[in-house]
Enzyme design. Structure first.
Site, PDB file in Angstrom:
ATOM      1  CE  LYS A 124      -2.088  -1.143   3.894  1.00  0.00           C
ATOM      2  NZ  LYS A 124      -1.361  -2.412   4.160  1.00  0.00           N
ATOM      3  NE  ARG A 169      -4.947   0.115   8.939  1.00  0.00           N
ATOM      4  CZ  ARG A 169      -3.711  -0.282   8.696  1.00  0.00           C
ATOM      5  NH1 ARG A 169      -3.339  -1.489   8.982  1.00  0.00           N
ATOM      6  NH2 ARG A 169      -2.848   0.557   8.200  1.00  0.00           N
ATOM      7  NE  ARG A 203       7.848  -2.505   6.505  1.00  0.00           N
ATOM      8  CZ  ARG A 203       6.525  -2.359   6.590  1.00  0.00           C
ATOM      9  NH1 ARG A 203       5.878  -1.707   5.647  1.00  0.00           N
ATOM     10  NH2 ARG A 203       5.869  -2.878   7.596  1.00  0.00           N
ATOM     11  NE  ARG A 250       6.033  -0.521  10.242  1.00  0.00           N
ATOM     12  CZ  ARG A 250       4.934  -0.472   9.494  1.00  0.00           C
ATOM     13  NH1 ARG A 250       4.938   0.207   8.350  1.00  0.00           N
ATOM     14  NH2 ARG A 250       3.834  -1.078   9.869  1.00  0.00           N
ATOM     15  NE  ARG A 259       1.739  -5.157  10.992  1.00  0.00           N
ATOM     16  CZ  ARG A 259       2.856  -4.975  10.292  1.00  0.00           C
ATOM     17  NH1 ARG A 259       3.996  -5.516  10.698  1.00  0.00           N
ATOM     18  NH2 ARG A 259       2.840  -4.249   9.197  1.00  0.00           N
TER      19      ARG A 259
HETATM   20  P1  AP5 Z   1       4.828  -1.555   1.955  1.00  0.00           P
HETATM   21  O1  AP5 Z   1       4.580  -0.744   0.739  1.00  0.00           O
HETATM   22  O2  AP5 Z   1       5.346  -0.894   3.181  1.00  0.00           O
HETATM   23  O3  AP5 Z   1       3.490  -2.366   2.322  1.00  0.00           O
HETATM   24  P2  AP5 Z   1       2.236  -1.885   3.158  1.00  0.00           P
HETATM   25  O4  AP5 Z   1       1.052  -2.582   2.597  1.00  0.00           O
HETATM   26  O5  AP5 Z   1       2.185  -0.388   3.205  1.00  0.00           O
HETATM   27  O6  AP5 Z   1       2.621  -2.520   4.548  1.00  0.00           O
HETATM   28  P3  AP5 Z   1       2.508  -1.941   6.014  1.00  0.00           P
HETATM   29  O7  AP5 Z   1       3.217  -2.917   6.906  1.00  0.00           O
HETATM   30  O8  AP5 Z   1       2.975  -0.509   6.090  1.00  0.00           O
HETATM   31  O9  AP5 Z   1       0.979  -2.007   6.237  1.00  0.00           O
HETATM   32  P4  AP5 Z   1       0.270  -2.070   7.568  1.00  0.00           P
HETATM   33  O10 AP5 Z   1      -1.122  -1.819   7.123  1.00  0.00           O
HETATM   34  O11 AP5 Z   1       0.454  -3.284   8.383  1.00  0.00           O
HETATM   35  O12 AP5 Z   1       1.010  -0.935   8.430  1.00  0.00           O
HETATM   36  P5  AP5 Z   1       0.665   0.588   8.731  1.00  0.00           P
HETATM   37  O13 AP5 Z   1       1.922   1.298   8.887  1.00  0.00           O
HETATM   38  O14 AP5 Z   1      -0.363   1.116   7.795  1.00  0.00           O
HETATM   39  O15 AP5 Z   1       5.789  -2.771   1.542  1.00  0.00           O
HETATM   40  C1  AP5 Z   1       6.274  -3.701   2.510  1.00  0.00           C
HETATM   41  C2  AP5 Z   1       7.658  -4.234   2.070  1.00  0.00           C
HETATM   42  O16 AP5 Z   1       7.500  -4.944   0.839  1.00  0.00           O
HETATM   43  C3  AP5 Z   1       8.702  -3.137   1.803  1.00  0.00           C
HETATM   44  O17 AP5 Z   1       9.959  -3.602   2.187  1.00  0.00           O
HETATM   45  C4  AP5 Z   1       8.654  -2.947   0.281  1.00  0.00           C
HETATM   46  O18 AP5 Z   1       9.898  -2.501  -0.218  1.00  0.00           O
HETATM   47  C5  AP5 Z   1       8.315  -4.356  -0.191  1.00  0.00           C
HETATM   48  N1  AP5 Z   1       7.510  -4.365  -1.404  1.00  0.00           N
HETATM   49  C6  AP5 Z   1       6.505  -3.514  -1.743  1.00  0.00           C
HETATM   50  N2  AP5 Z   1       5.990  -3.846  -2.946  1.00  0.00           N
HETATM   51  C7  AP5 Z   1       6.678  -4.956  -3.353  1.00  0.00           C
HETATM   52  C8  AP5 Z   1       6.612  -5.789  -4.514  1.00  0.00           C
HETATM   53  N3  AP5 Z   1       5.740  -5.542  -5.510  1.00  0.00           N
HETATM   54  N4  AP5 Z   1       7.462  -6.841  -4.602  1.00  0.00           N
HETATM   55  C9  AP5 Z   1       8.358  -7.091  -3.601  1.00  0.00           C
HETATM   56  N5  AP5 Z   1       8.480  -6.330  -2.481  1.00  0.00           N
HETATM   57  C10 AP5 Z   1       7.642  -5.282  -2.361  1.00  0.00           C
HETATM   58  O19 AP5 Z   1      -0.069   0.445  10.159  1.00  0.00           O
HETATM   59  C11 AP5 Z   1       0.693   0.057  11.292  1.00  0.00           C
HETATM   60  C12 AP5 Z   1      -0.204  -0.027  12.519  1.00  0.00           C
HETATM   61  O20 AP5 Z   1      -0.831   1.259  12.748  1.00  0.00           O
HETATM   62  C13 AP5 Z   1      -1.388  -0.999  12.441  1.00  0.00           C
HETATM   63  O21 AP5 Z   1      -0.998  -2.325  12.753  1.00  0.00           O
HETATM   64  C14 AP5 Z   1      -2.336  -0.393  13.495  1.00  0.00           C
HETATM   65  O22 AP5 Z   1      -1.911  -0.696  14.791  1.00  0.00           O
HETATM   66  C15 AP5 Z   1      -2.142   1.111  13.292  1.00  0.00           C
HETATM   67  N6  AP5 Z   1      -3.106   1.649  12.313  1.00  0.00           N
HETATM   68  C16 AP5 Z   1      -2.839   2.185  11.085  1.00  0.00           C
HETATM   69  N7  AP5 Z   1      -3.966   2.561  10.479  1.00  0.00           N
HETATM   70  C17 AP5 Z   1      -4.985   2.245  11.335  1.00  0.00           C
HETATM   71  C18 AP5 Z   1      -6.394   2.359  11.254  1.00  0.00           C
HETATM   72  N8  AP5 Z   1      -7.001   2.862  10.166  1.00  0.00           N
HETATM   73  N9  AP5 Z   1      -7.129   1.919  12.302  1.00  0.00           N
HETATM   74  C19 AP5 Z   1      -6.544   1.420  13.409  1.00  0.00           C
HETATM   75  N10 AP5 Z   1      -5.216   1.266  13.534  1.00  0.00           N
HETATM   76  C20 AP5 Z   1      -4.431   1.679  12.504  1.00  0.00           C
END
Ligand code: AP5
Length: 215
Positions: free
Chosen positions: A13, A88, A127, A160, A171
């Site tokens: 994402k 979410r 990552r 992270r 997660r």
């Molecule tokens: P990346 O692009 O970072 O993937 P992502 O889907 O953004 O993964 P996240 O871990 O950031 O998502 P998340 O939803 O768990 O975390 P968030 O920070 O939003 O890519 C990941 C890796 O893969 C990277 O190394 C990248 O280089 C690699 N990659 C990307 N594309 C690739 C490809 N095509 N091929 C190979 N490799 C690739 O949320 C964290 C926490 O915040 C949550 O757990 C929760 O506690 C809280 N939170 C956030 N939003 C909310 C909400 N709306 N409600 C409640 N709690 C929330």
């Protein structure tokens, strides 16, 4: 254009949102990054969010919804926005609809990135993120030129705290239980588009822009 990006942890994402932000000239609103900034700044929101995030749980709906509503009020969101990681839960999606209704707006597209669990675990486990500019790397798929150092700003790279195997599994479980039902929610709204999230990031970006221009 108002876009919601849905996908499990590691679906790409953040990677795709950064590219889409540049392509469409609309702001990316990454709720995970905003919450991590609040933790770093030691705000009341950050203090409340930290325990949930460290254990892979969702931060309570009312905290995140208020944070996003405040962000959407800013003028740069007038031409559109890209929500990365919000909503979410069904409660968050309903709160978002209500918020947009007030100004006669709606979500144009809910984009779901589909990636199997094995690939997600491999992506998250490898990552690395820059402390300074948030640039993202992967030790196998997109390694930095010098281990531990950002190519763009020479900042220090870190893993992270929620990218441990145990928290990744938690997660993924939370995603299945609380977030996956949004796919059905947006399908019923008629704005769901699903894109295969396996392949090179540039290839996936092309699939997304093709899908958006066909909608
Ligand atoms: P990346 O692009 O970072 O993937 P992502 O889907 O953004 O993964 P996240 O871990 O950031 O998502 P998340 O939803 O768990 O975390 P968030 O920070 O939003 O890519 C990941 C890796 O893969 C990277 O190394 C990248 O280089 C690699 N990659 C990307 N594309 C690739 C490809 N095509 N091929 C190979 N490799 C690739 O949320 C964290 C926490 O915040 C949550 O757990 C929760 O506690 C809280 N939170 C956030 N939003 C909310 C909400 N709306 N409600 C409640 N709690 C929330």
């Amino acid at each position: 254009m108002r876009i919601v990006l849905i996908g499990p942890p590691g679906a790409g994402k953040g990677t795709q949102a950064r590219m889409l932000q540049e392509h469409f000239g609309i702001p990316q609103i990454p709720t995970g990054d905003l919450l991590r900034e609040a933790i770093k700044a030691g705000t009341s929101l950050g203090k409340q969010a930290q325990t949930y995030m460290d254990t892979g749980k969702l931060v309570p709906d009312q905290l995140v919804t208020a944070m996003v509503a405040e962000r959407l009020e800013r003028p740069d969101c007038e031409p559109g926005f890209l929500l990365d990681g919000f909503p979410r839960t069904i409660a968050q999606a309903e709160a978002l609809s209500l918020h947009l209704d007030k100004t006669g707006q709606q979500i144009d597209c809910a984009l779901s990135l589909a990636v199997p669990n094995l690939a997600l675990i491999e992506r998250l486990g490898g990552r690395w993120v820059c402390h300074n500019c948030n640039a993202m790397y992967h030790e196998r798929f997109s390694p930095p030129q010098h281990p531990g150092q950002c190519d763009k700003c020479a900042g220090e790279l870190y893993q992270r705290s929620d990218d441990t195997r145990e928290t990744i599994i938690a997660r993924l479980d939370v995603y299945e239980r609380s977030t996956a039902p949004l796919i059905d929610f947006y399908e019923k709204n008629g704005c769901l588009r699903t894109v295969d999230g396996i392949g090179e990031p540039a290839e996936i970006f092309q699939r997304i822009t093709d899908t958006l221009s066909a909608s």
